[in-house]
Design a protein around this motif. Structure first.
Motif, PDB file in Angstrom:
ATOM      1  N   LYS A 146       0.820  -1.204   0.000  1.00  0.00           N
ATOM      2  CA  LYS A 146       0.000   0.000   0.000  1.00  0.00           C
ATOM      3  C   LYS A 146       0.859   1.260   0.000  1.00  0.00           C
ATOM      4  N   PHE A 147       1.973   1.198   0.711  1.00  0.00           N
ATOM      5  CA  PHE A 147       2.876   2.346   0.718  1.00  0.00           C
ATOM      6  C   PHE A 147       3.415   2.618  -0.690  1.00  0.00           C
ATOM      7  N   ASP A 148       3.814   1.550  -1.386  1.00  0.00           N
ATOM      8  CA  ASP A 148       4.329   1.724  -2.752  1.00  0.00           C
ATOM      9  C   ASP A 148       3.251   2.269  -3.684  1.00  0.00           C
ATOM     10  N   GLN A 149       2.019   1.810  -3.524  1.00  0.00           N
ATOM     11  CA  GLN A 149       0.941   2.318  -4.354  1.00  0.00           C
ATOM     12  C   GLN A 149       0.704   3.807  -4.118  1.00  0.00           C
ATOM     13  N   ALA A 150       0.765   4.238  -2.904  1.00  0.00           N
ATOM     14  CA  ALA A 150       0.579   5.660  -2.585  1.00  0.00           C
ATOM     15  C   ALA A 150       1.715   6.502  -3.161  1.00  0.00           C
ATOM     16  N   GLN A 151       2.909   5.963  -3.093  1.00  0.00           N
ATOM     17  CA  GLN A 151       4.049   6.701  -3.663  1.00  0.00           C
ATOM     18  C   GLN A 151       3.916   6.824  -5.180  1.00  0.00           C
ATOM     19  N   THR A 152       3.506   5.727  -5.835  1.00  0.00           N
ATOM     20  CA  THR A 152       3.329   5.761  -7.290  1.00  0.00           C
ATOM     21  C   THR A 152       2.245   6.756  -7.692  1.00  0.00           C
ATOM     22  N   ALA A 153       1.152   6.785  -6.938  1.00  0.00           N
ATOM     23  CA  ALA A 153       0.070   7.713  -7.236  1.00  0.00           C
ATOM     24  C   ALA A 153       0.534   9.167  -7.096  1.00  0.00           C
ATOM     25  N   MET A 154       1.372   9.422  -6.108  1.00  0.00           N
ATOM     26  CA  MET A 154       1.861  10.783  -5.929  1.00  0.00           C
ATOM     27  C   MET A 154       2.774  11.185  -7.091  1.00  0.00           C
ATOM     28  N   GLU A 155       3.640  10.295  -7.524  1.00  0.00           N
ATOM     29  CA  GLU A 155       4.529  10.608  -8.627  1.00  0.00           C
ATOM     30  C   GLU A 155       3.752  10.808  -9.926  1.00  0.00           C
ATOM     31  N   THR A 156       2.702  10.000 -10.105  1.00  0.00           N
ATOM     32  CA  THR A 156       1.865  10.182 -11.303  1.00  0.00           C
ATOM     33  C   THR A 156       1.175  11.544 -11.268  1.00  0.00           C
ATOM     34  N   ALA A 157       0.688  11.936 -10.102  1.00  0.00           N
ATOM     35  CA  ALA A 157       0.027  13.244  -9.975  1.00  0.00           C
ATOM     36  C   ALA A 157       1.013  14.373 -10.262  1.00  0.00           C
ATOM     37  N   GLN A 158       2.242  14.204  -9.838  1.00  0.00           N
ATOM     38  CA  GLN A 158       3.256  15.223 -10.134  1.00  0.00           C
ATOM     39  C   GLN A 158       3.505  15.325 -11.652  1.00  0.00           C
ATOM     40  N   SER A 159       3.541  14.174 -12.345  1.00  0.00           N
ATOM     41  CA  SER A 159       3.716  14.191 -13.804  1.00  0.00           C
ATOM     42  C   SER A 159       2.523  14.851 -14.490  1.00  0.00           C
ATOM     43  N   ASP A 160       1.326  14.617 -13.954  1.00  0.00           N
ATOM     44  CA  ASP A 160       0.145  15.251 -14.534  1.00  0.00           C
ATOM     45  C   ASP A 160       0.216  16.771 -14.387  1.00  0.00           C
ATOM     46  N   ILE A 161       0.783  17.221 -13.311  1.00  0.00           N
ATOM     47  CA  ILE A 161       0.947  18.669 -13.121  1.00  0.00           C
ATOM     48  C   ILE A 161       1.874  19.248 -14.184  1.00  0.00           C
TER      49      ILE A 161
END
Length: 369
Positions: A146-161
Motif C-alpha cells: 500500500k505504501f508503494d501504491q501511494a508513492q506511485t500515485a503521488m509521482e503520477t500526480a506530479q507528472s500530470d501537473i
C-alpha cells in the motif's frame, strides 16, 4: 647568187655574236634588281599600343527593393477579425497589425487551466495519502504494498501537473498567436489578406520592408561582372526623371545565374537615397568597366595562326616581325579588345599582315600611338 646568200648568212651570224653579250649583260642586270627587291625591307603600317583608356560604360535597368524584407504570417489558422494597417503604412516594432478571432483559443486556454486545477487537486490528495501511508508503515500498521501504491500515485500526480502546465502554456501562446505584430520598424509593401478571411498557418498576410536600407536590383550579364571592378560605383537615376540621382555600391551578387536569362542578380546598396526614389521605382544604373582589363587594337591587325588569333609584333631594334598569339575578349564596331598576349609599348603591324613571314625585315611607314 650563191655568193650573195653566203655573205648574208655571215652578216647575220656576226650580228648574233655581237648581240649575245649585250643580252647576257641585260639578264644579269635584271637578276641583280630582283635580288635587290627581295632583300629590301617591306613597307608596313604599324601602331604602338597602350592600355585602353576608353573603359566601356554599361547601362542597365532595374528596380528599387528593400535591403531586408520579411513575409509576415500567423503561426495558427483562423478567421481574421480586424486589420489595422494597409499597404504603404509605416509601422513600429511591436505594433499590432492584424488580429484573428480568439474565441477557440480562449476556450482551449480555459480547458487547459481547468485540467491544471484538477491535476493540482489530485496531487494534493496523492501527497496526503502518501504521507499517511508513510506514517502507518513506520508503525507497522500498513503493508509495504500500500505504501508503494501511494508513492506511485503521488509521482503520477506530479507528472500530470507538469503535463497540464505545459498544455496551459501552449494554450496561452496560441492566444497570443492570434495577434500579428511587426518585429521591426518598416513599411508595409504588400497585403495578401483581408478581414473576414480564413487563413492557414504560414499563409502570407503582409510583406514588410524593414527600415535600414534600399537596394537597386539588376540582372547583369556575366561579361559585365567579369570586367567590372571589385568595388564598383554605380550611378543611379530614375528612368522617369533622370534628374533624381544617387550613388550605389555593389553589395551582393548571386552565385548562380538565372536558368532562363543566364544573368546574375546583383543588389546595389543605395547611399542616401533621395525621397523621390520610392520602393518599386524603375532606375537605370551606369557602371564603367575596368579599362585595365583589356587592350584595344585595330581590327585590321588581327590575323590567324593554327586556328588561333595572333598579331605581327615588330622588334624596334632589328625591325623584324614575329607572330604572337593573343586572346580576344570581344569585338566592337571598329576595334578588337584583347585581354591577353600584348603589353604596353608593343608595336604591331596594322596593314600588310597577309604578306609577312616570321623574321622578315620591315620598314615602318608610320607608328602611331
Amino acid at each position: 647568187m650563191a655568193l650573195i646568200r653566203r655573205l648574208a648568212k655571215e652578216s647575220s651570224w656576226r650580228r648574233m655574236v655581237w648581240a649575245a653579250p649585250a643580252f647576257l649583260l641585260a639578264l644579269s642586270g635584271c637578276g641583280r634588281d630582283a635580288e635587290s627587291d627581295a632583300g629590301a625591307p617591306r613597307p608596313v603600317r604599324a601602331v604602338v599600343i597602350e592600355k585602353s583608356k576608353l573603359g566601356e560604360t554599361v547601362e542597365l535597368t532595374g528596380s528599387i527593393q528593400p535591403e531586408n524584407e520579411a513575409a509576415l504570417s500567423f503561426r495558427i489558422g483562423g478567421r481574421i477579425a480586424e486589420r489595422f494597417v494597409g499597404t504603404g503604412d509605416q509601422v513600429k516594432a511591436g505594433q499590432l497589425l492584424v488580429r484573428l478571432d480568439p474565441q477557440n483559443e480562449m476556450n482551449a486556454l480555459r480547458s487547459a487551466q481547468a485540467r491544471l486545477t484538477a491535476a493540482q487537486g489530485r496531487l494534493r490528495e496523492a501527497r496526503n495519502n502518501f504521507a499517511r501511508e508513510q506514517a502507518l508503515l513506520a508503525r507497522r500498521y500498513t503493508t509495504k504494498t500500500k505504501f508503494d501504491q501511494a508513492q506511485t500515485a503521488m509521482e503520477t500526480a506530479q507528472s500530470d501537473i507538469v503535463d497540464a502546465t505545459a498544455q496551459q502554456k501552449i494554450a496561452q501562446d496560441n492566444v497570443g498567436f492570434t495577434e500579428l505584430k511587426a518585429d521591426t520598424p518598416g513599411t508595409i509593401v504588400a497585403r495578401a489578406a483581408e478581414a473576414g478571411e480564413v487563413v492557414q498557418p504560414g499563409q502570407l498576410i503582409f510583406r514588410l520592408a524593414r527600415t535600414g536600407g534600399w537596394d537597386a536590383v539588376f540582372d547583369v550579364p556575366a561579361r559585365v561582372l567579369r570586367d567590372a571592378t571589385r568595388d564598383a560605383r554605380v550611378a543611379l537615376a530614375l528612368t522617369d526623371d533622370p534628374n533624381v540621382t544617387a550613388v550605389g555600391r555593389v553589395r551582393q551578387v548571386d552565385p548562380q545565374a538565372d536558368p532562363n536569362t543566364r544573368t546574375f542578380r546583383v543588389r546595389v546598396s543605395i547611399q542616401s537615397p533621395p525621397p523621390a526614389m520610392r520602393l518599386g521605382a524603375t532606375v537605370s544604373g551606369r557602371i564603367r568597366l575596368d579599362p585595365a582589363a583589356a587592350i584595344a587594337i585595330p581590327a585590321a591587325s588581327l590575323t590567324e595562326t593554327d586556328g588561333r588569333p595572333s598579331v605581327w609584333i615588330v622588334d624596334p631594334a632589328t625591325l623584324t616581325v614575329s607572330l604572337r598569339n593573343v586572346k580576344v575578349a570581344r569585338f566592337t564596331s571598329d576595334a578588337v579588345i584583347v585581354s591577353e598576349g600584348l603589353r604596353p609599348d608593343d608595336t604591331i603591324v596594322t596593314a600588310g599582315v597577309q604578306a609577312l613571314h616570321p623574321g622578315q625585315k620591315v620598314r615602318l611607314l608610320d607608328a602611331r600611338q
